[in-house]
Design a protein around this motif. Structure first.
Motif, PDB file in Angstrom:
ATOM      1  N   ASP A 128      -5.365  -0.163  -4.292  1.00  0.00           N
ATOM      2  CA  ASP A 128      -4.613  -0.459  -3.042  1.00  0.00           C
ATOM      3  C   ASP A 128      -4.167   0.771  -2.395  1.00  0.00           C
ATOM      4  OD1 ASP A 128      -5.312  -3.209  -3.365  1.00  0.00           O
ATOM      5  OD2 ASP A 128      -3.461  -3.527  -4.552  1.00  0.00           O
ATOM      6  N   ASP A 129      -4.184   1.607  -3.059  1.00  0.00           N
ATOM      7  CA  ASP A 129      -3.363   3.064  -2.416  1.00  0.00           C
ATOM      8  C   ASP A 129      -4.157   4.140  -1.911  1.00  0.00           C
ATOM      9  OD1 ASP A 129      -1.048   1.668  -3.236  1.00  0.00           O
ATOM     10  OD2 ASP A 129      -1.214   2.505  -5.337  1.00  0.00           O
ATOM     11  N   PHE A 130      -3.861   5.016  -1.134  1.00  0.00           N
ATOM     12  CA  PHE A 130      -4.221   6.332  -0.619  1.00  0.00           C
ATOM     13  C   PHE A 130      -3.908   7.560  -1.467  1.00  0.00           C
ATOM     14  CE2 PHE A 130      -5.247   3.691   2.997  1.00  0.00           C
ATOM     15  CZ  PHE A 130      -6.011   4.209   3.948  1.00  0.00           C
ATOM     16  N   SER A 150      -1.765   6.794   8.809  1.00  0.00           N
ATOM     17  CA  SER A 150      -0.780   5.747   8.583  1.00  0.00           C
ATOM     18  C   SER A 150      -1.175   4.559   9.617  1.00  0.00           C
ATOM     19  CB  SER A 150       0.441   6.355   9.110  1.00  0.00           C
ATOM     20  OG  SER A 150       1.452   5.610   8.972  1.00  0.00           O
ATOM     21  N   SER A 196      -4.117   2.600   7.646  1.00  0.00           N
ATOM     22  CA  SER A 196      -3.497   1.948   6.820  1.00  0.00           C
ATOM     23  C   SER A 196      -2.995   0.610   7.126  1.00  0.00           C
ATOM     24  CB  SER A 196      -2.449   2.658   5.721  1.00  0.00           C
ATOM     25  OG  SER A 196      -1.375   2.856   6.604  1.00  0.00           O
ATOM     26  N   GLN A 197      -2.405   0.681   8.350  1.00  0.00           N
ATOM     27  CA  GLN A 197      -1.670  -0.490   9.011  1.00  0.00           C
ATOM     28  C   GLN A 197      -2.675  -1.055   9.885  1.00  0.00           C
ATOM     29  OE1 GLN A 197       2.141   0.729  10.826  1.00  0.00           O
ATOM     30  NE2 GLN A 197       2.020   2.815   9.648  1.00  0.00           N
ATOM     31  N   ALA A 231       4.763   4.926   6.927  1.00  0.00           N
ATOM     32  CA  ALA A 231       4.091   4.833   5.428  1.00  0.00           C
ATOM     33  C   ALA A 231       5.152   5.187   4.205  1.00  0.00           C
ATOM     34  CB  ALA A 231       3.058   5.871   5.574  1.00  0.00           C
ATOM     35  N   PHE A 266       1.137   5.790  -0.060  1.00  0.00           N
ATOM     36  CA  PHE A 266       0.262   6.854  -0.221  1.00  0.00           C
ATOM     37  C   PHE A 266       0.899   7.986  -1.489  1.00  0.00           C
ATOM     38  CE2 PHE A 266      -0.863   5.466   4.101  1.00  0.00           C
ATOM     39  CZ  PHE A 266      -1.961   6.171   4.484  1.00  0.00           C
ATOM     40  N   THR A 320      -8.303   5.072  -2.143  1.00  0.00           N
ATOM     41  CA  THR A 320      -8.828   5.759  -0.853  1.00  0.00           C
ATOM     42  C   THR A 320      -8.564   7.084  -0.914  1.00  0.00           C
ATOM     43  OG1 THR A 320      -8.689   3.539   0.340  1.00  0.00           O
ATOM     44  CG2 THR A 320      -9.197   5.361   1.589  1.00  0.00           C
ATOM     45  N   MET A 330       0.986  -1.120  -0.148  1.00  0.00           N
ATOM     46  CA  MET A 330       0.064   0.107   0.184  1.00  0.00           C
ATOM     47  C   MET A 330       0.932   1.381  -0.055  1.00  0.00           C
ATOM     48  SD  MET A 330      -2.749   1.298   2.909  1.00  0.00           S
ATOM     49  CE  MET A 330      -3.853  -0.030   2.622  1.00  0.00           C
TER      50      MET A 330
END
Length: 294
Positions: free
Chosen positions: A128-130, A251, A254-255, A52, A3, A153, A1
């Motif tokens: 899968d990414d922000f 962060s 996301s974890q 991240a 950011f 996201t 993933m």
């Protein structure tokens, strides 16, 4: 993933004053300091320091090359930053002896983002990414729509607040992170509960983080609500507090941290940031945050 922070890059010019300058008043500054800044840069550094994998995209002029170097030194990928802006964005920041700040911005290259740059950057990101956004660059509508089509996201910090924020399609936003003043401007409501009620009644998809200054922070989505008190420290400079909070909160999410833990860790990080002078330089490392006493 990953950011992707498509965000602002500013030169912060910080003046320490006995109080904020009033209309018609001339004050002598006690000191002057210059730092890398911009909400985008600060948030990227907070994300990176919290563990991240961060990619920053944006635009600077030749006077802002040290901002790119700063991000690189923080372990952030800067391939999405172009250097052909007329002049780098900058901020004039007044800081009082109690640590409060007053800021005005000149957008500069931050307002010269092109559709072509956006399309090129987004090619390397997927569902899968922000994507992290603030209101210090142009073409937010285009960015949101393009990222939404790719399934990213999307996290939005509508700061600095402006009328354009009311026109954004919040149905495409996953995380809305804002303070009470921004919440009032967008919703037309004054109390935190009514702000949250209004935003969620119109956009049930939102996950909202509303910061309330000394009253802490509240998270609410369509099924749950959580509150977090502040960690009290001696305040030296509040400039990067919100950016630090945002970076750490996202962060942690996301974890796969739960909301309560993410709010707690982000609040600890913000408390450390305000206890130090500077903007990006005040953002703590994750090890410092995890080692901070409750």
């Amino acid at each position: 993933m990953k950011f992707l922070n498509f965000g602002s890059l500013n030169i912060d010019k910080v003046y320490t004053l006995p109080h904020f300058v009033k209309e018609g008043e001339t004050l002598s500054s006690d000191s002057f300091e210059q730092y890398p800044g911009g909400k985008g840069l600060n948030q990227s550094i907070a994300l990176s320091k919290s563990g991240a994998q961060v990619f920053h995209a944006g635009k600077i002029g030749k006077d802002g090359l040290f901002l790119k170097q700063k991000l690189t030194a923080e372990g952030i990928n800067v391939e999405g930053i172009v250097e052909d802006g007329l002049i780098t964005g900058h901020a004039i920041i007044q800081v009082t002896p109690t640590g409060e700040n007053c800021i005005f911005l000149y957008g500069g290259a931050n307002k010269e983002i092109t559709v072509e740059q956006i399309d090129q950057v987004l090619e390397d990101f997927n569902a899968d990414d922000f994507l992290v956004l603030q209101n210090e660059i142009n073409s937010l509508d285009y960015l949101i729509n393009a990222a939404y089509r790719k399934g990213l996201t999307i996290a939005l910090n509508p700061s600095p607040i402006s009328d354009t924020m009311k026109d954004l399609d919040l149905s495409k936003i996953d995380f809305l992170l804002l303070n009470e003043i921004e919440g009032q401007a967008i919703s037309g409501e004054t109390s935190p509960n009514k702000i949250l009620d209004h935003l969620l009644s119109n956009n049930s998809n939102l996950k909202i983080v509303l910061t309330l200054g000394t009253n802490g922070v509240v998270y609410r989505d369509k099924i749950q609500e959580h509150k977090q008190e502040i960690y009290k420290v001696k305040v030296k400079d509040t400039t990067a507090a919100g950016d630090t909070f945002l970076g750490y909160f996202l962060s942690m999410i996301s974890q796969k941290a739960d909301i309560t833990s993410a709010l707690n860790i982000a609040s600890k990080a913000a408390s450390l940031a305000v206890s130090r002078k500077g903007s990006s330089s005040s953002i703590p490392l994750l090890a410092e945050v995890l080692g901070k006493d409750a």
